[in-house]
Design an enzyme around this catalytic site. Structure first.
Site, PDB file in Angstrom:
ATOM      1  N   SER A 243       2.856  81.321  27.249  1.00 26.95           N
ATOM      2  CA  SER A 243       3.771  82.268  26.947  1.00 26.95           C
ATOM      3  C   SER A 243       4.410  82.813  27.941  1.00 26.95           C
ATOM      4  O   SER A 243       4.156  82.218  29.340  1.00 26.95           O
ATOM      5  CB  SER A 243       3.057  83.440  26.042  1.00 26.95           C
ATOM      6  OG  SER A 243       2.393  83.906  26.746  1.00 26.95           O
ATOM      7  N   LYS A 244       5.409  83.759  27.921  1.00 25.96           N
ATOM      8  CA  LYS A 244       6.139  84.369  28.984  1.00 25.96           C
ATOM      9  C   LYS A 244       5.184  84.899  30.221  1.00 25.96           C
ATOM     10  O   LYS A 244       5.638  84.833  31.165  1.00 25.96           O
ATOM     11  CB  LYS A 244       7.147  85.336  28.510  1.00 25.96           C
ATOM     12  CG  LYS A 244       8.068  84.882  27.516  1.00 25.96           C
ATOM     13  CD  LYS A 244       8.979  86.277  27.007  1.00 25.96           C
ATOM     14  CE  LYS A 244      10.151  85.602  25.946  1.00 25.96           C
ATOM     15  NZ  LYS A 244      10.775  86.908  25.528  1.00 25.96           N
ATOM     16  N   ARG A 245       4.090  85.399  29.746  1.00 25.31           N
ATOM     17  CA  ARG A 245       3.206  85.940  30.904  1.00 25.31           C
ATOM     18  C   ARG A 245       2.807  84.939  31.739  1.00 25.31           C
ATOM     19  O   ARG A 245       2.317  85.309  32.659  1.00 25.31           O
ATOM     20  CB  ARG A 245       2.089  86.678  30.123  1.00 25.31           C
ATOM     21  CG  ARG A 245       0.847  85.937  29.570  1.00 25.31           C
ATOM     22  CD  ARG A 245      -0.085  86.755  29.036  1.00 25.31           C
ATOM     23  NE  ARG A 245      -1.247  85.923  28.457  1.00 25.31           N
ATOM     24  CZ  ARG A 245      -1.249  85.429  27.357  1.00 25.31           C
ATOM     25  NH1 ARG A 245      -0.337  85.615  26.436  1.00 25.31           N
ATOM     26  NH2 ARG A 245      -2.149  84.546  26.930  1.00 25.31           N
TER      27      ARG A 245
END
Length: 464
Positions: A243-245
């Site tokens: 994901s974005k993290r």
């Protein structure tokens, strides 16, 4: 049969790593079989789709050199065709108007869940032989629902996951056109795959639940059923869903971060697929080797260290002129002009085996084009009273020599020998004064590229 694959991203965001792998596998399968690779933009989500996101997808595909044979096709430009097929399904009895309001649908689902049942449309408006339908309410715009079979199973041999079978009793009559007339995702995909003659659908396994519905719809249209291959998800370094993290949210972020497209492609190819123990290979080899049998059904885990290792390999192998051009642009974005400074190509040659990304390369060579002052702590540690006169004498001699690596090295060696100091005692303060740091290739190579005038100018700023 001519193999025809497609990549069909939704332009509600950037082209991410999972989408890029799907595109790569679909592209490679078509290339392997001499088929066609189609790019389709699924832009029916008008509220979230943007021209910027469309361009980001095209930029990502072009950067990765995943060239398509047909398209890009845009679903919003095919609305007349979708309406035509909806009418065809209504006329054949395979679809019907449903006047259940969103509020009544919510009440229906709440009642079912309270009774421990799976929430689903109850078929109030589904026409059946001998059934009397309610009077259509005047204040409700109807949706169009597909008349899914009530019995039997829908099954397919997934090219990655194996045999999958779903009972039609588990599927309700899903909506194919909203109340405003716009078609839904599952419907548009089916019409597109049918019209475009798609033979193999490679996509993420988050679409497995959509597949039985789409197969039933294709059967109702009398269309050919493609082969399906559902790719497992990609996990981050920490084992959680990517994901974005986890860093890069866009394929183009990898370009910004200094990765070469061939390294990213090579790495993506090994995320869930293998060819023996081969780790490094060209895209030509990948297309030759690629098959669906060697795609693993288990989740693939992203490994940044492995990507960095591959990128370092490709940096070492890349054309120097190409890297020099890239480096010049990266430094320019930082406000650093290379013109008038050290020649960029030999600087690249000197440093490219020391870095894993082109951004790290830019970090490492900034000092050639912009004076970097060392910290007072580092300067005090290495430019001691003991070595200062040695370096002053060395600077004086450097002013009169032929400026070559060999001559510079000889002068440094002479300074070391005459002073009785160890080589690092002389070389390290030189490195600190000239580069601003304590890490660099050999000082004779650095000084040779930095040039006599700039070398002496920097030294004089510290030595007087």
């Amino acid at each position: 049969m001519t193999v025809r694959t497609r990549f069909a991203p939704s332009p509600t965001g950037f082209l991410h790593i999972g989408g890029a792998r799907t595109a790569l596998f679909s592209w490679a399968f078509a290339r392997k079989h001499g088929g066609k690779f189609i790019l389709r933009v699924e832009d029916t989500d008008v509220a979230r789709s943007t021209p910027e996101a469309v361009q980001a997808i095209l930029d990502g595909m072009n950067w990765l050199c995943l060239n398509w044979d047909e398209g890009p096709f845009y679903q919003m430009q095919r609305m007349d065709r979708y309406k035509e097929v909806i009418r065809q399904l209504l006329d054949s009895g395979n679809a019907y108007y449903c006047y259940t309001s969103p509020e009544d649908l919510e009440k229906m689902r709440a009642t079912q869940m309270a009774a421990g049942l799976k929430p689903r449309y109850d078929g109030t408006w589904r026409p059946e032989e001998g059934k009397v339908l309610p009077m259509p309410p005047a204040d409700v715009e109807p949706v169009v629902r597909f008349r899914n079979p009530l019995t039997g199973i829908v099954a397919w041999d997934d090219q990655v996951k194996g045999r999958i079978a779903v009972s039609n009793e588990e599927l309700d009559d899903f909506i194919i056109a909203r109340a405003d007339g716009t078609p839904t995702y599952n419907f548009c995909v089916v019409v597109d795959d049918w019209d475009m003659g798609i033979t193999h659908v490679l996509r993420g396994d988050d679409h497995v639940n959509n597949t039985p519905r789409q197969i039933n719809l294709l059967r109702a249209l009398g269309a050919q059923i493609p082969q399906y291959a559902h790719l497992s998800m990609i996990l981050g370094d920490d084992g959680q869903k990517l994901s974005k993290r986890h860093g890069a949210v866009s394929v183009m972020q990898y370009d910004e971060d200094g990765y070469l497209p061939e390294a990213v492609l090579n790495y993506l190819a090994r995320l869930g697929w293998s060819h023996g123990d081969d780790e490094v290979f060209s895209m030509a080899q990948f297309c030759q080797w690629f098959d669906l049998d060697h795609i693993t059904p288990s989740a693939a885990q992203f490994n940044t260290e492995k990507l960095n290792w591959l990128n370092a390999h490709y940096i070492k192998e890349a054309d120097v002129a190409r890297l020099a051009q890239d480096l010049t642009k990266r430094l320019a974005r930082r406000g650093i002009v290379t013109e008038g400074g050290a020649d960029v190509a030999p600087v690249v040659e000197l440093y490219r085996e020391r870095v894993a990304t082109l951004e790290l390369l830019a970090d490492a060579v900034e000092f050639f084009y912009k004076f970097v002052h060392p910290s007072q702590e580092v300067l005090a540690k290495h430019l001691t009273a003991e070595v200062r006169p040695v370096l002053q004498a060395l600077a004086a001699r450097l002013a009169g020599i032929e400026w070559t690596m060999e001559a510079i090295h000889a002068e440094i060696e002479q300074a070391v020998a005459s002073s009785g100091l160890k080589f690092p005692k002389v070389a390290m303060p030189l490195r600190v004064m000239l580069t601003g740091g304590t890490q660099s290739p050999s000082m004779d190579a650095v000084m040779n590229l930095l040039g006599r005038d700039e070398t002496l100018r920097r030294l004089s700023g510290f030595l007087g």
